[in-house]
Design a protein around this motif. Structure first.
Motif, PDB file in Angstrom:
ATOM      1  N   GLN A  42      41.380 -49.694  93.164  1.00  0.00           N
ATOM      2  CA  GLN A  42      42.381 -50.556  92.540  1.00  0.00           C
ATOM      3  C   GLN A  42      41.677 -51.779  91.951  1.00  0.00           C
ATOM      4  OE1 GLN A  42      44.739 -50.762  90.887  1.00  0.00           O
ATOM      5  NE2 GLN A  42      46.620 -51.393  91.909  1.00  0.00           N
ATOM      6  N   PHE A  64      43.926 -49.285  99.979  1.00  0.00           N
ATOM      7  CA  PHE A  64      42.910 -49.982  99.179  1.00  0.00           C
ATOM      8  C   PHE A  64      42.458 -51.227  99.927  1.00  0.00           C
ATOM      9  CE2 PHE A  64      45.977 -47.837  96.502  1.00  0.00           C
ATOM     10  CZ  PHE A  64      45.171 -47.047  95.694  1.00  0.00           C
ATOM     11  N   SER A 110      45.083 -41.246  96.099  1.00  0.00           N
ATOM     12  CA  SER A 110      44.395 -41.835  94.951  1.00  0.00           C
ATOM     13  C   SER A 110      42.904 -41.550  95.085  1.00  0.00           C
ATOM     14  CB  SER A 110      44.612 -43.353  94.898  1.00  0.00           C
ATOM     15  OG  SER A 110      43.832 -43.896  93.850  1.00  0.00           O
ATOM     16  N   ASN A 166      44.004 -42.929  86.537  1.00  0.00           N
ATOM     17  CA  ASN A 166      44.322 -44.264  87.037  1.00  0.00           C
ATOM     18  C   ASN A 166      45.547 -44.820  86.293  1.00  0.00           C
ATOM     19  OD1 ASN A 166      44.419 -47.007  87.639  1.00  0.00           O
ATOM     20  ND2 ASN A 166      42.213 -47.104  87.955  1.00  0.00           N
ATOM     21  N   CYS A 210      49.875 -47.964 100.192  1.00  0.00           N
ATOM     22  CA  CYS A 210      50.956 -47.716  99.240  1.00  0.00           C
ATOM     23  C   CYS A 210      52.159 -47.085  99.954  1.00  0.00           C
ATOM     24  CB  CYS A 210      50.453 -46.790  98.124  1.00  0.00           C
ATOM     25  SG  CYS A 210      51.749 -46.376  96.936  1.00  0.00           S
ATOM     26  N   SER A 243      47.174 -47.606  86.797  1.00  0.00           N
ATOM     27  CA  SER A 243      47.377 -49.057  86.729  1.00  0.00           C
ATOM     28  C   SER A 243      46.459 -49.734  85.725  1.00  0.00           C
ATOM     29  CB  SER A 243      47.154 -49.677  88.117  1.00  0.00           C
ATOM     30  OG  SER A 243      45.819 -49.496  88.518  1.00  0.00           O
ATOM     31  N   CYS A 268      50.223 -48.976  91.880  1.00  0.00           N
ATOM     32  CA  CYS A 268      49.241 -48.100  92.527  1.00  0.00           C
ATOM     33  C   CYS A 268      48.579 -47.185  91.481  1.00  0.00           C
ATOM     34  CB  CYS A 268      49.944 -47.251  93.580  1.00  0.00           C
ATOM     35  SG  CYS A 268      48.877 -46.062  94.396  1.00  0.00           S
ATOM     36  N   PRO A 269      47.236 -47.049  91.542  1.00  0.00           N
ATOM     37  CA  PRO A 269      46.567 -46.193  90.554  1.00  0.00           C
ATOM     38  C   PRO A 269      46.949 -44.720  90.668  1.00  0.00           C
ATOM     39  CG  PRO A 269      44.963 -47.153  92.089  1.00  0.00           C
ATOM     40  CD  PRO A 269      46.297 -47.725  92.432  1.00  0.00           C
ATOM     41  N   GLY A 276      39.162 -53.852  96.541  1.00  0.00           N
ATOM     42  CA  GLY A 276      39.955 -52.884  95.793  1.00  0.00           C
ATOM     43  C   GLY A 276      39.520 -51.437  95.980  1.00  0.00           C
TER      44      GLY A 276
END
Ligand code: FES
Length: 283
Positions: free
Chosen positions: A266, A250, A262, A167, A243, A169, A220-221, A255
């Motif tokens: 999020q 997301f 991903s 992740n 994204c 973020s 973005c994660p 989230g």
């Protein structure tokens, strides 16, 4: 070893093979639902690291049993379990690998090659054991474990040094101070539009739907793409931000990741409105 790994990250000679394999993986692993499943979207967590526990655990246990008398059948069963379970784990890994950056893909390619050698040796070990050639089976299994261990070492480098499928973020939260932070006047906040703001230099996106406002980390994660430049779209009846870099989506009301690459959700920040001003704080 550090110098060797840095060199591997910079070995552009791997790109031709890597690019070709990436195209094959992307063309084969379809539709999106299959890719999402393999990324671990349903878990909100990457699936590949969880799946590799079964082959690694089985193979290490078999290596211990191979040192003990009277454990041939149990060791053979564990080598079989490890070999069969390595296949879906490898497919999930390939799916993640195809969405990595170029430097990550180079290391990932060698990680996959080492594990393929390991898996082939374990398949040979299983075949030898089933034919009653337990000495050969043991030798092949120890060679397989050595190759798989080299693969695991590179997998650790990919995750912990290069940040693959980690992740990207969540560390932003450490830069946000305690307490409530004013973000916007509700009177000027548009409906159903992404607005970007900063909380202690950390970029967040705001999305208003009626009187409800979501505040979400902008990075973005997956690989730090700017979600504030993404599209808002409806997926399964929920407003989602997509994204702009690789298409991870997301949910804006929680989230949760709904489409990969991903495998991580999020982070949303709790909000309140005081005297018409929207505020957010750490979760
Ligand atoms: S950075 Fe890859 S999907 Fe966002």
């Amino acid at each position: 070893m550090r110098a060797l790994l840095t060199k591997l990250e910079q070995t552009s000679a791997l790109d031709r093979t890597g690019d070709r394999l990436q195209r094959v993986v992307q063309a084969t692993l379809r539709p999106q639902r299959v890719r999402d499943l393999l990324h671990g979207v349903f878990l909100g967590h990457p699936l590949h690291p969880a799946m590799v526990q079964v082959p690694v655990g089985s193979w290490i246990s078999a290596a211990v049993l191979d040192l003990m008398p009277g454990q041939r059948r149990a060791a053979t069963a564990l080598v079989g379990l490890g070999t069969v379970s390595a296949l879906p784990a490898a497919i999930a890994g390939l799916n993640d690998w195809a969405a990595l950056s170029r430097e990550q893909r180079r290391v990932g390619l060698v990680h996959a090659a080492a594990n393929t050698v390991g898996l082939t040796l374990y398949a040979g070990s299983l075949a030898a054991r089933l034919r009653g050639r337990h000495g050969t089976g043991r030798a092949l299994a120890y060679l397989g474990l050595s190759a798989a261990s080299a693969g695991a070492y590179l997998g650790g480098h990919l995750a912990y040094k290069q940040g693959a499928q980690v992740n990207q973020s969540i560390s932003e939260l450490h830069r946000i101070g305690e307490g409530w932070h004013p973000l916007a006047d509700m009177a000027t906040l548009p409906q159903r539009k992404l607005v970007t703001r900063e909380v202690d230099d950390v970029s967040v996106i705001l999305y208003r739907h009626g009187d409800e406002v979501t505040v979400m980390l902008e990075r973005c994660p997956h690989q730090s793409g700017p979600l504030g430049e993404g599209e808002v779209t409806q997926i399964d009846g929920h407003a989602c931000v997509v994204c702009p870099w690789h298409g991870s989506a997301f949910r804006l009301n929680g989230g949760e990741v709904v489409h990969g690459p991903s495998g991580n959700d999020q982070q949303i920040l709790p909000t309140r409105v005081v005297d018409g001003v929207l505020e957010a704080r750490l979760p």
